[in-house]
Motif scaffolding. Sequence first.
Motif, PDB file in Angstrom:
ATOM      1  N   THR A   1      -4.362   5.405   3.694  1.00  0.00           N
ATOM      2  CA  THR A   1      -3.263   4.132   3.940  1.00  0.00           C
ATOM      3  C   THR A   1      -4.639   2.981   4.348  1.00  0.00           C
ATOM      4  O   THR A   1      -5.728   3.080   4.709  1.00  0.00           O
ATOM      5  CB  THR A   1      -2.685   3.716   5.628  1.00  0.00           C
ATOM      6  OG1 THR A   1      -1.492   4.871   5.546  1.00  0.00           O
ATOM      7  CG2 THR A   1      -1.570   2.785   5.732  1.00  0.00           C
TER       8      THR A   1
ATOM      9  N   LYS B   1       0.662  -1.345   0.020  1.00  0.00           N
ATOM     10  CA  LYS B   1       0.003   0.161   0.079  1.00  0.00           C
ATOM     11  C   LYS B   1       1.201   1.505  -0.072  1.00  0.00           C
ATOM     12  O   LYS B   1       0.524   2.412  -0.887  1.00  0.00           O
ATOM     13  CB  LYS B   1      -0.477   0.057   0.876  1.00  0.00           C
ATOM     14  CG  LYS B   1      -2.101  -1.251   0.826  1.00  0.00           C
ATOM     15  CD  LYS B   1      -2.827  -1.035   2.114  1.00  0.00           C
ATOM     16  CE  LYS B   1      -3.495  -1.818   1.899  1.00  0.00           C
ATOM     17  NZ  LYS B   1      -5.212  -2.214   3.213  1.00  0.00           N
ATOM     18  N   GLN B   2       2.239   1.191   0.371  1.00  0.00           N
ATOM     19  CA  GLN B   2       3.127   2.469   0.376  1.00  0.00           C
ATOM     20  C   GLN B   2       3.926   2.457  -0.693  1.00  0.00           C
ATOM     21  O   GLN B   2       4.173   0.818  -1.440  1.00  0.00           O
ATOM     22  CB  GLN B   2       3.702   2.597   1.754  1.00  0.00           C
ATOM     23  CG  GLN B   2       3.123   3.231   2.849  1.00  0.00           C
ATOM     24  CD  GLN B   2       3.209   2.913   3.932  1.00  0.00           C
ATOM     25  OE1 GLN B   2       4.985   2.868   3.878  1.00  0.00           O
ATOM     26  NE2 GLN B   2       2.943   3.490   5.306  1.00  0.00           N
TER      27      GLN B   2
END
Length: 1300
Positions: free
Chosen positions: A1187, A955-956
């Motif tokens: 996030t 997700k990052q």
Amino acid sequence: MPEPTKKDEMPNGQPEESVAPESVAPESNGAPLPLPEISLEVSPPPEAVAEGKEPVETVGDIPEPPEPEPLQAVVAQEQSPTENGSTQPQPGGVGVKEQAESDNSAVKEERPPRLDDDHEAAPTPSPTPQAEDANSVKKLSVDLPNDSVPVSAMGRKDSVWSLGEGQNLEELDKPIDTPPLSILLIEKPQSGTIPVGADISFVAKVECKDLLRKPTIKWFKGKWMDLASKTGKHLQLKETFDRFTKIHTFEMHIIKAKENYAGNYRCEVNYKDKFDSCSFDLEIKEAEQGSQNIDIRSAFKRSSEGQEDAGELDFSGLLKHREPKQQDDTPEVDVWEILKNARPDEYEKIAFMYGITDLRGLLRRMKKIPREEKKSEAFAKKLDPAYQADKGGKIRLVVDLADPTVDLKWYKNGQEIRPSPKYIFEHKGTQRIMVINNCSMNDDAAYSVAAGDEKCSTELFVKELPVKIVKGIEPVKTTVNERIELECEVSEEGAQVKWMKNGVEVPTGVRSRYRVKCEGTKHFLVIDDASREDTGTYSIMATGGTSEAHIQVDLKPLKIYQDLQDITVKLGEPIKMHCEIFPGNVPGRWYRNGQLIQPNDRINIIHRNKVHRLEVQTSSLHDAGDYTFVPEGYSQSLSAKIHIIDPPRVHLDSLNLPDNTMTIVAGNKLRLEIPITGEPAPRVVWMKGERVILESGHRVRAETYGDQTSLTIEVTEREDTGNYKIVLQNEAGEATASIKIKVVDIPDPPEAPLVPVVGGDWCSMTWEPPKYDGGSPILGYFIERKKKQSSRWMRLNFDLIKELLFEPKKMIEGVPYEVRIFAVNAIGVSKPSEPSKAFTPLAVTSEPTMLVVDDVTDTTVTVKWRPPETIGAAGLDGYLVEYCIEGTDDWVASNTELTEKTRHTITGLTPGTKILVRVKAINAAGASTPRTLQHSVMVKEVIEPPKIRVPRHLKQTYTRRVGEAVNLVVPFMGKPRPKVLWSKDGKPIEPTHVSIRNTDCDSIIFIRKAERSHSGKYEMTVQVENHVDTAIIDIQIVDLPGPPQCVTIEDVWGGNVALVWTPPKDNGNAPIIGYTIQKADKKTMEWFTCIEHYHRTCITITELVVGNEYFFRIYSENMCGLSETATQTKKSALILKEGISPHDTTQYHAQPHSFTLTPTGLQVKTPEYNDHDFKEAPKFTQPLINTFAIAGYNATLNCSVRANPRPKVIWMKNKIIIVDDPRYRMFSNQGVCTLEIRKPSPYDGGLYTCKAINDLGEAHVECKLEVKGGFTFYELMQRGVPLNLIDKYMSEVKVVEQEK
């Protein structure tokens, strides 16, 4: 005006001057003044002289003469007087030195002067001694005992000492009674004599062997002054105890004694009702007389409690406390001259004016100064200094006036006396007489008479006569329970007497048996209910004598009204015996066969008036015998006999046999002993049926002896089983009893067991009970087994099996076995049964596990499962899948042949129907237990929208270095199988650069060797029909950065060099996180690091060595590390001293706002610089990123901020500040701000904000947090969750997402 004072008597017979409020204290200079001796002068009346009769001393009441002779005070000066008066005589007695005898006696006494309102009693000079003839004055030296003070006078501050009655001449020759021995003291203090300033100790010892606690001791000086409050530097009290001898030692230490310490002392010891005392004397040798030239104001100061000499043995502590006044140490006036020339009534005023507090001592000193007597103008003859009268008598006070016309007033203790029946005033010419009738102790006072301005005083002493016993008590002889009354008559009403028994005082408290009453002069001691303990010698004590008598209390004669009677009682019935005697209150004792009978729960002894009873609730054989009652205190006794009879009885209960049945194993010996009772002993007969068992039998015989009978069978047999009867007979009756004897044996062996069911390692076996149980119930069975080829049997159970069914376990599959059985009863174990038929264990497998639905279409249902957990020795041949329509029990096999796979598709199903599916594992032993789906399955195609489950770490930004492999797995959901597409920056991915592999539930992107060109945003699209879901994955491939582009020397001054450079062109696809600066001396060119991880592009290098020439180089740094090469300065920097110019060397010289290269040397001038302002408002260098979090797993939000001064960081959720929430943790380190969310739930999703605030401003960044909870559809399917529950769960998740 001070109250007139009286002298109290010291125990040694000397007057004690310290009891009055104005008593004399010891002189401060320690020089005591001599006191006069106390003596008696006896003058005979004129009649006796005229007739030539021998004067006789009278005892008792003195007859009243026409004019009473006055008491004359005579002062006889001693050669070596002490402070307390004359030389001390022996204490405790009265010594009389007779010089003359007369009918009237006069007491001669030295008294201190008294002060009234305005006048003082005129001092009486010492008369000149006369010749010893009939008219001469005789002297009697009187030593007064310690107890001569009347009871009524004790405790008063104005108490006076009295002379008491004199002794007759006949009594002088009588021996003195020896005082009683000490009760407590075993060693008494002894009198002593010491010089002034010496130390002395007095010791008293008390033996405490019979005492439970320490006795109480008190030390006194005189009669009343307790020395416990006077302890100090001159007086110490000490107590010790010897544990071995049990003796208490009490000591009194007098340290550095002064002259005023002399006198009589007393030690008193108390313990409960015991008392003991002892008197002793202390004599202080006189010191040399000091000079009279002293300061009178300091000489007559009393010691106070707070001063240095507090605690000395003087009497000043009892006076009224006065605050000490400031005194002038140097006398300015001659007080003696003032006192000599002043009137006596002015003495007190003068003493107060000049601060003299010891007025009595002053007056004593004044007495010793010779002075001229002034002739009285008003009185021709004044009152005598003192008078004496007996209590109840009368006294005449006579004064002769020089001027009969003068108005005369009489005073008593300063109060004017009015005429009354008690006080009668008479006039006879110039004489004025006051008669006091019926003298009492209240009349013992100071009297004065005033004639005009003159006054004369005297003192009256009232002598209390001793109380005599007029009628003594008489002996009494009586019997118990009678009333005793002792009567005694004394000479005076209200007199205090003491009753004694055998020398001990009789207690007369509230609970005492003794009562004391008084009726006028009669005193009574009453004992209401006399007992033998009251026998003894009783006495009554008065001050004038004692009387005693003996009391004898005897028992009353015994009379027997009803004697004891002989009794015959049946065993178990109550026994009651009684007798009646007189007197009725006499207790007694009961005896049986000479043994004392004590009452208990069974035996009651009752005494009511004349009747004495003995009751036994339940009689026993031991109660038979001779009974005797003995009255207490008498030699007579009463006797009777009790005879106990008992019918015969057979006590089978003592055998504790159930149902009176005796069980015995065949072959053993039986001896049955049964207790029997009966008085007299009964005759016993044993019978079995109609046959009598004789005592002479060989194998079976009966015996009787004592209190039991027995049946003996040497070797028991089965035929001995039956009922046996016992018959007992005696005089009291007949008794019968029956007992059953049962002979038991081991059971017969059972029949061969049957094995109907055989399992993999077990079997089921049954059997029938044996035909004969041995006469005892079968308790259980033992089972044994063995392999058919073996001969070794093995016991399978150690606890008895009571059922007829058993399952042996833990057998080996494929091996034939045999089993057999043993029957067990209370006697033992039977022989084994015949072995069963051989059997071989074979086991089916356990049921298949994890049966779930894998896929559903309109006509097919696919299920899958896992193999059974247990597969026996027979192995696994395959699986059989069956199904049935919901609501029916018709199971249809889906596969005609066994399948070895764990996945099967059922075909040919009708759309819309609901079916149940089950799977069986098949082997040689048969089919296993089926595994069935818990819920029915709808035959219908199910469309599941696609959903991409991006892993948390993707997700990052996903970062990798150049050359590393990239392997990403992205799971997704969807039904039917979704279509997966990948693109990069909106363009399809070339398979030659990136490998992509898709499955039914995930997609894998693989890069074998990453390059920087692989960096970018990859978009994944999952499509099921019209449903599409996308996800973006950011991949960043990083490498080492390049060196800085240009490094230049900006300026050189002093030992400092300013460097400036530009960032590198190639940052390695990652932010530059710092620089490393190094320096090298031109001579050695060895590089040394100046600073690392430097963030700015300009720096000042300090602390350079003067005279050296330096080169500099700089490395750039990113997350991968330092650049491979560094950029070096083209020019060098020469550090010069001030005033020295370079020659031809080309150098850089720093000038303000310029950098000039000069070929010739110039002097370096250090420019002035202003401090750089590093303050700046907050600025976020790294924002927050949206996030996704998984429920139950910690999530973190990160950002970085730059500000100076350090900012305050605030985290907010949905615009609300997060404060003291345990679910959140906030960190801030070097500008990196982190918010950790512990185990988030869907509730924790929302908009999060990080705000930084300082004095220059504020900044904030935001991000969204989405919390996705629970499991995926695939994970739920793997866990075997039913479809209906999965559908319900997924629908709830969708609703939550829509609400968000």
